[in-house]
Enzyme design. Sequence first.
Site, short mmCIF file in Angstrom:
data_model
loop_
_atom_site.label_atom_id
_atom_site.label_comp_id
_atom_site.label_asym_id
_atom_site.label_seq_id
_atom_site.Cartn_x
_atom_site.Cartn_y
_atom_site.Cartn_z
CG ASP A 43 7.66 44.76 27.48
OD1 ASP A 43 6.80 44.27 26.72
OD2 ASP A 43 8.78 44.23 27.66
CB VAL A 75 4.24 44.87 19.89
CG1 VAL A 75 3.16 44.74 18.85
CG2 VAL A 75 3.73 44.44 21.26
CG ASP A 76 3.96 39.54 15.64
OD1 ASP A 76 3.60 38.69 16.48
OD2 ASP A 76 3.86 39.38 14.41
P1 ADP Z 1 2.48 47.48 13.45
O1 ADP Z 1 3.12 46.57 12.44
O2 ADP Z 1 1.04 47.14 13.71
O3 ADP Z 1 2.72 48.92 13.16
P2 ADP Z 1 4.61 47.48 15.50
O4 ADP Z 1 4.93 46.38 16.44
O5 ADP Z 1 5.63 47.83 14.47
O6 ADP Z 1 3.19 47.09 14.84
O7 ADP Z 1 4.28 48.79 16.32
C1 ADP Z 1 3.10 48.98 17.07
C2 ADP Z 1 3.43 49.68 18.37
O8 ADP Z 1 3.90 48.74 19.31
C3 ADP Z 1 4.53 50.75 18.25
O9 ADP Z 1 4.13 51.89 18.99
C4 ADP Z 1 5.72 50.07 18.94
O10 ADP Z 1 6.60 51.02 19.52
C5 ADP Z 1 5.00 49.28 20.00
N1 ADP Z 1 5.75 48.21 20.69
C6 ADP Z 1 6.89 47.56 20.33
N2 ADP Z 1 7.25 46.68 21.28
C7 ADP Z 1 6.31 46.77 22.28
C8 ADP Z 1 6.12 46.14 23.54
N3 ADP Z 1 6.94 45.20 24.00
N4 ADP Z 1 5.03 46.52 24.30
C9 ADP Z 1 4.16 47.44 23.85
N5 ADP Z 1 4.28 48.07 22.67
C10 ADP Z 1 5.34 47.75 21.90
#
Ligand code: ADP
Length: 166
Positions: free
Chosen positions: A10, A33-34
Amino acid sequence: MGEIKVVQSDITKARVDAIVNAANTTLMGGGGVDGAIHRATGPGLYIACRRFNGCPTGEARITSGFNLPAQYIIHTPGPIWHGGDGVERQLLANSYRNSLLLAEEYDCRTVAFPSISTGVYAFPLNIAAPIALTTIRDFLNTAKVVREVTMVCFDTQTLAAYRQAL
Ligand code: ADP
């Protein structure tokens, strides 16, 4: 020169100088992730991001890391995948490169990235992973400060794609 690591974790927990946020062009928070990063920092990040008035796709902005282990958060809106006939690949490379340029400017030696654009933005993992790693590799070859970049993969499928590309 420099080292690239691929781990499953994470990114809000990453003990690095800067983590990168796969943001959207409003920089006002979102899902994936945002959302996880904004939840982890609390409202301070939202307030800090407001002053940017958004950010174009492929560019990057930097804020403090607030209460996170990382000192800085670099925010970059990756491209939305529209089938790959357009500039998606270039924009994805821009997101990685511009984030690393900011990291360098802020004296960050260690940087962690999530898999930009491969979540809600639907960029195919098998195309995104080599673009990410090639862009990072090229950058590390000439970087003066950044010396370790970690790809923090949230799920096993993402981990497998980056391991394979590495
Ligand atoms: P985007 O809109 O750029 O596609 P997302 O957040 O939907 O961004 O997904 C980008 C990647 O981040 C995905 O592989 C998702 O599983 C991952 N992700 C989500 N939460 C976390 C986290 N806490 N730490 C790392 N990666 C994460």
